[in-house]
Design a protein around this motif. Structure first.
Motif, PDB file in Angstrom:
ATOM      1  N   VAL A 178      16.348  -0.797 -11.757  1.00  0.00           N
ATOM      2  CA  VAL A 178      15.393  -1.079 -10.673  1.00  0.00           C
ATOM      3  C   VAL A 178      15.057  -2.567 -10.627  1.00  0.00           C
ATOM      4  N   GLY A 179      15.251  -3.264 -11.743  1.00  0.00           N
ATOM      5  CA  GLY A 179      14.984  -4.700 -11.789  1.00  0.00           C
ATOM      6  C   GLY A 179      15.830  -5.508 -10.824  1.00  0.00           C
ATOM      7  N   TYR A 180      16.931  -4.940 -10.355  1.00  0.00           N
ATOM      8  CA  TYR A 180      17.798  -5.653  -9.416  1.00  0.00           C
ATOM      9  C   TYR A 180      17.348  -5.497  -7.965  1.00  0.00           C
ATOM     10  N   PHE A 181      16.365  -4.592  -7.745  1.00  0.00           N
ATOM     11  CA  PHE A 181      15.951  -4.317  -6.367  1.00  0.00           C
ATOM     12  C   PHE A 181      14.506  -4.772  -6.160  1.00  0.00           C
ATOM     13  N   ASP A 182      13.896  -4.371  -5.049  1.00  0.00           N
ATOM     14  CA  ASP A 182      12.536  -4.803  -4.756  1.00  0.00           C
ATOM     15  C   ASP A 182      11.611  -4.429  -5.925  1.00  0.00           C
ATOM     16  N   PRO A 183      10.767  -5.367  -6.379  1.00  0.00           N
ATOM     17  CA  PRO A 183       9.923  -5.088  -7.548  1.00  0.00           C
ATOM     18  C   PRO A 183       8.929  -3.946  -7.340  1.00  0.00           C
ATOM     19  N   ALA A 184       8.708  -3.531  -6.094  1.00  0.00           N
ATOM     20  CA  ALA A 184       7.790  -2.406  -5.842  1.00  0.00           C
ATOM     21  C   ALA A 184       8.414  -1.072  -6.246  1.00  0.00           C
ATOM     22  N   ARG A 189       0.827  -1.219   0.000  1.00  0.00           N
ATOM     23  CA  ARG A 189       0.000   0.000   0.000  1.00  0.00           C
ATOM     24  C   ARG A 189       0.856   1.262   0.000  1.00  0.00           C
ATOM     25  N   LEU A 190       2.062   1.150  -0.532  1.00  0.00           N
ATOM     26  CA  LEU A 190       3.002   2.278  -0.552  1.00  0.00           C
ATOM     27  C   LEU A 190       3.522   2.477  -1.978  1.00  0.00           C
ATOM     28  N   ASN A 191       3.546   3.730  -2.435  1.00  0.00           N
ATOM     29  CA  ASN A 191       4.231   4.037  -3.700  1.00  0.00           C
ATOM     30  C   ASN A 191       5.720   4.205  -3.403  1.00  0.00           C
TER      31      ASN A 191
END
Ligand code: CU
Lengths: 207, 154
Positions: free
Chosen positions: A124-130, A102-104
């Motif tokens: 960003v693909g290397y980090f959390d998918p959010a 529930r966080l952007n």
């Protein structure tokens, strides 16, 4: 005599001293911990910029209203500060568990010349998918940075360039109001309670 | 070119130390928990981290480091000003008192690896050599972890 000097030249000196004191208070003194009005990011509803996310979708401040948001600036050629921030943010999202949905979470590049949509998507693909990566035209990046009252600056190196930039992580509530920052030099265990507060969740005691 | 010039300069400066056989200090340096993050290709600079402990009884001075992975390797210190703006600058020579440990750790310092000669791949490691003012050299194998690693454990 004394009274007169205070009203005359002495008054001017006293006023100057007060001004300097106020300046010190805000820049180096105890006042530095609280943001002054002019350093405070605008509400997202008052910002105006148009960017593109790492999947090619148009995005802007309005994209973030409706859920609490975590936003930070950086660039993918950043050797230490940005990967550390992205790795830390990924860790905080893991700590938040289901609430993280529930966080952007947005990483905005300050180096659009090198960070196009493709570069942002790979990074960003290397980090959390959010984590979403936002880029766009230089002048739109500048407007976003201005809205957050952040700064960035290009610094030439021997064979290339690097970017100095605001490394704080900005937190906004679901109505788009600025809540707080997690600063780069701040103990990292403060982060999750601050995020939970921005999300309107009760803050658990540290275990 | 630049790297070679630096090495030559270092050799010239260190020659007197070698001549007097002053090696003692850096023999007692222990490097622990070295790690680095994988790179995306070779166009971006890399970063490595470690703890440098002086287990000896006299101060040592870490003057620089080198690796065949990068044309230029430097220790950088990160500072964050009161506006929250972070920047990095060469840390210069680092004096380590007896019994002290210097943490080259995220948020504080990093070994900046510039002009990578090959990609840093997760699961591999690369050799780094620390140079000390007494002429001593301490080789360190640095494991390459994932891009999102937060510490030596991953
Ligand atoms: Cu650096």
């Amino acid at each position: 005599m004394r009274r007169r000097s205070v009203l005359g030249l002495g008054g001017g000196i006293a006023a100057l001293g007060l001004t300097l004191l106020a300046g010190w208070w805000q820049v180096d003194g105890p006042g530095a911990s609280g943001r002054t009005d002019e350093a405070r990011p605008l509400p997202l509803t008052e910002m105006d910029f148009a960017l593109i996310d790492h999947e090619g979708q148009p995005v802007g401040p309005e994209t973030l209203v409706g859920r609490a948001s975590l936003v930070f600036f950086g660039f993918t050629f950043c050797p230490a500060v940005c990967p550390t921030t992205l790795a830390d943010v990924s860790g905080w999202l893991a700590d938040l568990g289901e609430d993280a949905a529930r966080l952007n979470v947005v990483f905005v590049t300050v180096d659009p010349a090198r960070d196009d949509v493709k570069a942002m998507a790979e990074y960003v693909g290397y980090f959390d998918p959010a984590i979403r990566g936002w880029t766009g035209p230089e002048e739109q990046i500048a407007r976003a940075v201005e809205g957050f009252r952040a700064t960035y600056e290009r610094v030439t190196t021997d064979d290339s360039y690097t970017m100095n930039h605001t490394s704080s992580v900005f937190l906004f509530d679901a109505e788009g109001r600025f809540v707080s920052t997690v600063d780069y030099h701040e103990p990292r265990e403060f982060a999750v309670p601050k995020i939970r507060r921005a999300m309107g969740l009760e803050t658990k005691r540290a275990t | 070119m630049r790297h070679a010039a630096r090495s030559m300069l270092a050799a010239l400066l260190l020659a007197p130390a070698l001549a007097t056989g002053a090696w003692a200090g850096s023999d007692d340096v222990v490097v622990e928990n070295a790690w680095s993050r994988a790179s995306i290709g070779t166009s971006r600079p890399g970063a490595a981290y470690m703890e440098v402990r002086n287990a000896g009884e006299e101060a040592v001075t870490l003057t620089g480091l080198q690796s065949d992975l990068a044309m230029v390797s430097e220790i950088h210190r990160v500072t964050t000003d009161d506006r929250g703006v972070s920047s990095m600058a060469p840390a210069g020579a680092i004096v380590i008192a007896p019994g002290e440990t210097v943490a080259i750790a995220p948020g504080v310092m990093h070994v900046m690896l510039m002009q990578l000669q090959r990609p840093m791949r997760e699961g591999e490691s690369f050799p780094l050599t620390l140079n000390f003012s007494d002429g001593g050299e301490v080789p360190v194998p640095v494991p390459v972890l994932g891009i999102a690693a937060r510490g030596p454990e991953g």
